[in-house]
Write a protein that holds these residues in place. Structure first.
Motif, PDB file in Angstrom:
ATOM      1  N   LYS A   8       8.040   4.224   1.984  1.00  0.00           N
ATOM      2  CA  LYS A   8       7.865   5.443   2.382  1.00  0.00           C
ATOM      3  C   LYS A   8       7.124   6.488   1.524  1.00  0.00           C
ATOM      4  O   LYS A   8       6.927   7.828   2.089  1.00  0.00           O
ATOM      5  N   ASN A   9       7.040   6.134   0.465  1.00  0.00           N
ATOM      6  CA  ASN A   9       6.564   7.068  -0.473  1.00  0.00           C
ATOM      7  C   ASN A   9       7.252   8.487  -0.911  1.00  0.00           C
ATOM      8  O   ASN A   9       6.744   9.695  -0.584  1.00  0.00           O
ATOM      9  N   ALA A  10       8.568   8.112  -0.867  1.00  0.00           N
ATOM     10  CA  ALA A  10       9.472   9.314  -0.648  1.00  0.00           C
ATOM     11  C   ALA A  10      10.565   9.247  -1.754  1.00  0.00           C
ATOM     12  O   ALA A  10      10.927   8.024  -2.241  1.00  0.00           O
ATOM     13  N   VAL A  11      10.973  10.435  -2.312  1.00  0.00           N
ATOM     14  CA  VAL A  11      12.039  10.379  -3.215  1.00  0.00           C
ATOM     15  C   VAL A  11      13.009  11.305  -2.897  1.00  0.00           C
ATOM     16  O   VAL A  11      12.665  12.449  -2.273  1.00  0.00           O
ATOM     17  N   TYR A  12      14.176  11.242  -2.963  1.00  0.00           N
ATOM     18  CA  TYR A  12      15.415  12.040  -2.203  1.00  0.00           C
ATOM     19  C   TYR A  12      16.429  12.676  -3.421  1.00  0.00           C
ATOM     20  O   TYR A  12      16.614  11.897  -4.359  1.00  0.00           O
ATOM     21  N   PHE A  26       2.376   5.350  -5.472  1.00  0.00           N
ATOM     22  CA  PHE A  26       3.491   6.089  -5.642  1.00  0.00           C
ATOM     23  C   PHE A  26       4.617   5.345  -6.497  1.00  0.00           C
ATOM     24  O   PHE A  26       5.334   5.983  -7.256  1.00  0.00           O
ATOM     25  N   SER A  27       4.572   4.037  -6.241  1.00  0.00           N
ATOM     26  CA  SER A  27       5.525   3.058  -7.106  1.00  0.00           C
ATOM     27  C   SER A  27       5.444   3.046  -8.541  1.00  0.00           C
ATOM     28  O   SER A  27       6.266   2.520  -9.158  1.00  0.00           O
ATOM     29  N   ILE A  39      14.171   9.218 -11.819  1.00  0.00           N
ATOM     30  CA  ILE A  39      14.205   7.889 -11.349  1.00  0.00           C
ATOM     31  C   ILE A  39      13.131   7.272 -11.695  1.00  0.00           C
ATOM     32  O   ILE A  39      12.193   7.420 -11.447  1.00  0.00           O
ATOM     33  N   GLY A  40      13.553   5.824 -12.144  1.00  0.00           N
ATOM     34  CA  GLY A  40      12.291   4.858 -12.587  1.00  0.00           C
ATOM     35  C   GLY A  40      11.588   4.394 -11.341  1.00  0.00           C
ATOM     36  O   GLY A  40      11.789   4.557 -10.122  1.00  0.00           O
ATOM     37  N   TRP A  41      10.476   3.644 -11.810  1.00  0.00           N
ATOM     38  CA  TRP A  41       9.311   3.201 -10.754  1.00  0.00           C
ATOM     39  C   TRP A  41      10.001   2.386  -9.761  1.00  0.00           C
ATOM     40  O   TRP A  41       9.819   2.357  -8.689  1.00  0.00           O
ATOM     41  N   ARG A  76      15.006   6.697  -4.124  1.00  0.00           N
ATOM     42  CA  ARG A  76      13.607   6.606  -3.591  1.00  0.00           C
ATOM     43  C   ARG A  76      13.364   5.474  -2.877  1.00  0.00           C
ATOM     44  O   ARG A  76      14.088   4.325  -2.778  1.00  0.00           O
ATOM     45  N   ASP A  77      12.164   5.746  -1.735  1.00  0.00           N
ATOM     46  CA  ASP A  77      12.002   4.505  -1.132  1.00  0.00           C
ATOM     47  C   ASP A  77      10.294   4.341  -1.267  1.00  0.00           C
ATOM     48  O   ASP A  77       9.484   5.229  -0.645  1.00  0.00           O
TER      49      ASP A  77
END
Length: 122
Positions: free
Chosen positions: A75-79, A28-29, A50-52, A71-72
């Motif tokens: 947690k493999n998440a983007v908001y 994900f990252s 959003i970038g990596w 992004r986190d």
């Protein structure tokens, strides 16, 4: 990579919502993550990216200063934090992941989520 967007709903104009996008996979990252939206009868349009590492962001002019992407990677998440919502923000919102670049063009993105509906009442 599989993406699952959530968090949409009905909100009054001026209100706020936070969209989430959960991603599967161990890499994900290494993906730039974007949000797009599509209103009824209109083409899908870019909202934010959003970038990596999360240090680089870019927004459509229509949402700049109102929306924030984050992004986190743990947690493999983007908001997508959406504030001061307007009726013209009403759309289906999609998250997308790009492995070879980043930006506002859909061609950058390899994977897409299923979308989550945002409805803004005036």
């Amino acid at each position: 990579v599989q993406l699952q967007a959530s968090g949409g709903g009905l909100v009054q104009a001026g209100g706020s919502l936070r969209l989430s996008c959960a991603a599967s996979g161990r890499t994900f990252s290494s993906y730039a993550m974007g949000w797009f939206r599509q209103a009824p009868g209109k083409e899908r349009e870019f909202v934010a990216v959003i970038g990596w590492s999360g240090g680089l962001t870019y927004y459509a002019d229509s949402v700049k200063d109102r929306f924030a992407i984050a992004r986190d990677n743990a947690k493999n998440a983007v908001y997508l934090h959406m504030n001061s919502l307007k009726p013209e923000d009403m759309a289906v919102y999609y998250c997308a992941a790009g492995s070879t670049g980043w930006g506002s063009s859909e061609s950058v993105y390899d994977y897409w989520g299923q979308g989550t509906q945002v409805t803004v009442s005036s």
